[in-house]
Each structure stands twice: as structure tokens, then as C-alpha cells.
Design a protein around this motif. Structure first.
Motif, PDB file in Angstrom:
ATOM      1  N   LYS A 166       0.827  -1.209   0.000  1.00  0.00           N
ATOM      2  CA  LYS A 166       0.000   0.000   0.000  1.00  0.00           C
ATOM      3  C   LYS A 166       0.859   1.255   0.000  1.00  0.00           C
ATOM      4  CE  LYS A 166      -3.954  -2.037   2.400  1.00  0.00           C
ATOM      5  NZ  LYS A 166      -4.711  -2.092   3.678  1.00  0.00           N
ATOM      6  N   ASP A 167       1.901   1.255   0.815  1.00  0.00           N
ATOM      7  CA  ASP A 167       2.804   2.410   0.870  1.00  0.00           C
ATOM      8  C   ASP A 167       3.476   2.633  -0.483  1.00  0.00           C
ATOM      9  OD1 ASP A 167       2.178   2.837   3.499  1.00  0.00           O
ATOM     10  OD2 ASP A 167       3.971   1.866   4.306  1.00  0.00           O
ATOM     11  N   ALA A 168       3.845   1.539  -1.153  1.00  0.00           N
ATOM     12  CA  ALA A 168       4.489   1.656  -2.464  1.00  0.00           C
ATOM     13  C   ALA A 168       3.525   2.222  -3.499  1.00  0.00           C
ATOM     14  CB  ALA A 168       5.004   0.287  -2.919  1.00  0.00           C
ATOM     15  N   ILE A 169       2.280   1.752  -3.478  1.00  0.00           N
ATOM     16  CA  ILE A 169       1.266   2.246  -4.419  1.00  0.00           C
ATOM     17  C   ILE A 169       1.036   3.739  -4.218  1.00  0.00           C
ATOM     18  CG2 ILE A 169      -1.190   2.129  -5.009  1.00  0.00           C
ATOM     19  CD1 ILE A 169      -1.051  -0.885  -4.524  1.00  0.00           C
ATOM     20  N   LEU A 170       0.947   4.169  -2.959  1.00  0.00           N
ATOM     21  CA  LEU A 170       0.749   5.593  -2.676  1.00  0.00           C
ATOM     22  C   LEU A 170       1.960   6.423  -3.098  1.00  0.00           C
ATOM     23  CD1 LEU A 170      -1.016   5.318   0.799  1.00  0.00           C
ATOM     24  CD2 LEU A 170      -2.050   6.049  -1.360  1.00  0.00           C
ATOM     25  N   ALA A 171       3.163   5.857  -2.935  1.00  0.00           N
ATOM     26  CA  ALA A 171       4.375   6.557  -3.364  1.00  0.00           C
ATOM     27  C   ALA A 171       4.401   6.725  -4.883  1.00  0.00           C
ATOM     28  CB  ALA A 171       5.611   5.791  -2.893  1.00  0.00           C
TER      29      ALA A 171
ATOM     30  N   LEU B 254      -4.521   1.593 -11.959  1.00  0.00           N
ATOM     31  CA  LEU B 254      -5.790   0.872 -12.022  1.00  0.00           C
ATOM     32  C   LEU B 254      -5.568  -0.488 -11.383  1.00  0.00           C
ATOM     33  CD1 LEU B 254      -8.708   0.323 -13.086  1.00  0.00           C
ATOM     34  CD2 LEU B 254      -7.667  -0.325 -15.275  1.00  0.00           C
ATOM     35  N   PHE B 255      -6.368  -0.825 -10.373  1.00  0.00           N
ATOM     36  CA  PHE B 255      -6.166  -2.140  -9.768  1.00  0.00           C
ATOM     37  C   PHE B 255      -7.481  -2.781  -9.368  1.00  0.00           C
ATOM     38  CE2 PHE B 255      -6.515   0.062  -5.718  1.00  0.00           C
ATOM     39  CZ  PHE B 255      -6.921  -0.911  -4.814  1.00  0.00           C
ATOM     40  N   SER B 256      -7.430  -4.107  -9.238  1.00  0.00           N
ATOM     41  CA  SER B 256      -8.572  -4.867  -8.756  1.00  0.00           C
ATOM     42  C   SER B 256      -8.185  -5.549  -7.457  1.00  0.00           C
ATOM     43  CB  SER B 256      -9.001  -5.922  -9.791  1.00  0.00           C
ATOM     44  OG  SER B 256      -8.028  -6.945  -9.872  1.00  0.00           O
ATOM     45  N   SER B 257      -9.172  -5.769  -6.608  1.00  0.00           N
ATOM     46  CA  SER B 257      -8.939  -6.508  -5.374  1.00  0.00           C
ATOM     47  C   SER B 257     -10.273  -7.035  -4.867  1.00  0.00           C
ATOM     48  CB  SER B 257      -8.295  -5.615  -4.317  1.00  0.00           C
ATOM     49  OG  SER B 257      -8.142  -6.320  -3.089  1.00  0.00           O
ATOM     50  N   HIS B 258     -10.257  -8.257  -4.343  1.00  0.00           N
ATOM     51  CA  HIS B 258     -11.444  -8.799  -3.693  1.00  0.00           C
ATOM     52  C   HIS B 258     -11.543  -8.293  -2.259  1.00  0.00           C
ATOM     53  CE1 HIS B 258     -11.242 -12.051  -6.873  1.00  0.00           C
ATOM     54  NE2 HIS B 258     -12.481 -11.633  -6.933  1.00  0.00           N
ATOM     55  N   GLN B 259     -10.480  -7.685  -1.776  1.00  0.00           N
ATOM     56  CA  GLN B 259     -10.454  -7.184  -0.405  1.00  0.00           C
ATOM     57  C   GLN B 259     -10.866  -5.715  -0.413  1.00  0.00           C
ATOM     58  OE1 GLN B 259      -6.383  -8.119   0.444  1.00  0.00           O
ATOM     59  NE2 GLN B 259      -6.740 -10.313   0.418  1.00  0.00           N
ATOM     60  N   MET B 260     -12.135  -5.497  -0.099  1.00  0.00           N
ATOM     61  CA  MET B 260     -12.727  -4.170  -0.277  1.00  0.00           C
ATOM     62  C   MET B 260     -12.077  -3.098   0.590  1.00  0.00           C
ATOM     63  SD  MET B 260     -14.860  -4.572  -2.656  1.00  0.00           S
ATOM     64  CE  MET B 260     -14.799  -6.161  -3.465  1.00  0.00           C
TER      65      MET B 260
ATOM     66  N   GLU C 276      -9.468   2.096   1.035  1.00  0.00           N
ATOM     67  CA  GLU C 276      -8.354   2.874   1.580  1.00  0.00           C
ATOM     68  C   GLU C 276      -7.565   3.623   0.510  1.00  0.00           C
ATOM     69  OE1 GLU C 276      -4.357   2.102   4.336  1.00  0.00           O
ATOM     70  OE2 GLU C 276      -5.869   0.525   4.120  1.00  0.00           O
ATOM     71  N   LEU C 277      -7.465   3.039  -0.691  1.00  0.00           N
ATOM     72  CA  LEU C 277      -6.544   3.572  -1.694  1.00  0.00           C
ATOM     73  C   LEU C 277      -7.197   4.350  -2.834  1.00  0.00           C
ATOM     74  CD1 LEU C 277      -4.207   0.454  -2.059  1.00  0.00           C
ATOM     75  CD2 LEU C 277      -3.623   2.618  -0.958  1.00  0.00           C
TER      76      LEU C 277
END
Length: 299
Positions: free
Chosen positions: A170-175, A184-190, A195-196
Motif C-alpha cells: 500500500k505504501d508503495a502504491i501511494l508513493a 488501475l487495480f482490482s482486489s477482492h479485499q474491499m 483505503e486507496l
């Protein structure tokens, strides 16, 4: 708009994987594509990457057809992971960077930075097949953006990661976002999407149920989630006007209301003119909304 999906359909003979899909992504934002397995997320990613043709519709990046852009502008982490099992970690990162047109000497600073940031310093010479699943995933993630793409697609990037590695990711994505990368990303973890993401598109069987900001989606339901701590029983709470559902937790109750207008009356009854330890009214979580939109819930 950086990415524009306009009335895109993908049909395989009699099966429609994506049906008249439209959404837009602003430059430098994080956008979530949310849906169950088979909803059309990966198919959409592959059409954006020009790995599959659309049956109809248009996809453009910065006003240019996706077919005509420089492919090195894109980065992709597929859901089906695949790194070279016998190649050392450090060599993998240089290989994927050079594959995208970067020179080895220009990659060195970033390779060193991400190896350190992702806590892989003692694994740099290790073969990928000897790594844990989490560390393999970190290597693949770095490989997807080591060439500094303008647009990065991450297909289920959090799958199989422990909480510590999820936070690193998550920190890397925000950076990356702060540095101007459009993601653009997908996740089953809502909770990760919530958060992002700045905006999202909710898919069901290839059809968009919603596209826009997370707050706008939540406002469709209003503040109908009421968390309280009380000595009242479930039956007493269920009998209150405006209460659709009561869930009992370890030390508190979560009530789903018909709408937020009932909250004041419930507060007056529960507090009985005195002190109440907890009374919190809020929007539904994305997970709760997703279950309601996709099917089968008490929302």
C-alpha cells in the motif's frame, strides 16, 4: 482524462465478458475495478493492454487510441503470477527493466531503492523459486513498475500477502501515485479499495453497476450504519422504528437503518435522557455495499 473506456464490449462467440462498459480515469489517480470472479476485470485489463481486441467500443490513453501508444508507458502485474524460478531476484529486476527499454546503469538506483524498501536485501542473490510466496509477489510487483510506467495495472496485487507485506505494498502504491503514476487495480479485499481509491467501477457479469467516486456511491445509501453500546437486547433493538437489521458483536451492536432520519429517535430511546457509551452513525463500508449490489445481504 488519462484513460477513457467508452462503450466497450468483449464477446466470445455467445458469451459476453464485458458489456457496454464505460469509465474514465484522471491522470495520477488510483482507480479500483471491483467485481466477483468472472465479472470481466481481467478481460478489461487485457483490452486496455491491447492483448485482446474489443468487440466494439474505444479505449484511449491521453487522447490516443490504445493501439497506437508506446507500450513502455504501461506496467502490468497479472493475477497469474510468473517470474523466472531459477533467476536471482536482482537479475530479474534488471531483466524486466531492460526488456522495457531501460539501460542497466539507469536502473541501478531504482533497483537498489526498491530492494531495500521491500526488505529484499538478503534475498537479492537468491533464486526466485526459493522465496516465500509473499517475497515472490514483491519481486513481481517491482518488476511491473521498475521502468517507471505512466500507467500501471495491478490485478489482485494483495492476494496471499500477510498484513505486514500488504502495508508495504500500500505504501508503495501511494508513493507511485505521488510521483504521478496513474494506477488501475482490482482486489477482492474491499478494505484495500476503500483505503486507496479515488474512484471505482463496480462490475457484475461484465456490466457496470456504478462508476464514480467512493463517496458518491456511499451517499446513494446514506448514513444507515449505526454502531451502539447498550444494555438493550437484540429483540428490543429490532423493535425500534426504522431498524432493518441488528447484528450483535462482542461488546456492541450494529444496526442497519432504513435511513438516517431515524437515528435521533433511536438515540433518545437508547440513552433515555442520560449517558450512552457509544453511538456512531456512518456510511456503509464498501464491502457491505458490494455485497448488496452484487447480491444477497441484509443491507
Amino acid at each position: 482524462m488519462a484513460l477513457v473506456i467508452k462503450e466497450v464490449t468483449k464477446r466470445y462467440q455467445d458469451f459476453v465478458a464485458v458489456n457496454n462498459l464505460s469509465f474514465k480515469i484522471e491522470k495520477g489517480e488510483i482507480f479500483g475495478l471491483v467485481g466477483q470472479n468472472g465479472a470481466g476485470k481481467t478481460t478489461t485489463f487485457r483490452m486496455i493492454l491491447d492483448l485482446q481486441e474489443t468487440t466494439k467500443g474505444e479505449i484511449s490513453w491521453n487522447g490516443k487510441s490504445i493501439h497506437s501508444i508506446d507500450r513502455d508507458l504501461l506496467g502490468y502485474l497479472p493475477e497469474e503470477r510468473g517470474i523466472f524460478p531459477t533467476m536471482p531476484v536482482e537479475d530479474q529486476l534488471y531483466f524486466f527493466g531492460e526488456l522495457r527499454g531501460c539501460k542497466r546503469k539507469d536502473l541501478k538506483k531504482d533497483v537498489e531503492y526498491w530492494i531495500k524498501r521491500f526488505e529484499l536485501e538478503d534475498k537479492r542473490k537468491a533464486k526466485a523459486e526459493t522465496l516465500s510466496k509473499g517475497n515472490q509477489q514483491k519481486v513481481q510487483l517491482i518488476a511491473s513498475f521498475i521502468h517507471k510506467p505512466e500507467f500501471l495495472i495491478l490485478d489482485e496485487p494483495f492476494s496471499g500477502l500477510d498484513p505486514v507485506n500488504k502495508d508495504l505494498l500500500k505504501d508503495a502504491i501511494l508513493a507511485l501515485k505521488e510521483n504521478g503514476t496513474t494506477i488501475l487495480f482490482s482486489s477482492h479485499q474491499m478494505e484495500n479499495v476503500e483505503e486507496l481509491c479515488d474512484h471505482l467501477c463496480l462490475l457484475k457479469q461484465g456490466v457496470s453497476l456504478f462508476s464514480g467516486s467512493l463517496l458518491d456511491l456511499k451517499k446513494q445509501y446514506g448514513k444507515t450504519k449505526l454502531t451502539i453500546r447498550t444494555e438493550m437486547t437484540v429483540a428490543e433493538l429490532e423493535a425500534l422504528a426504522g431498524v432493518k437489521h441488528v447484528q450483535m458483536g462482542k461488546e456492541q451492536f450494529t444496526l442497519t437503518l432504513e435511513d438516517e432520519s431515524y437515528a435521533k429517535e433511536i438515540f433518545d430511546i437508547v440513552s433515555n435522557g442520560g449517558y450512552i457509551e457509544k453511538f456512531s452513525l456512518d456510511y456503509l463500508s464498501l464491502d457491505e455495499i458490494f455485497k448488496d449490489k452484487v447480491g444477497g445481504s441484509n443491507v
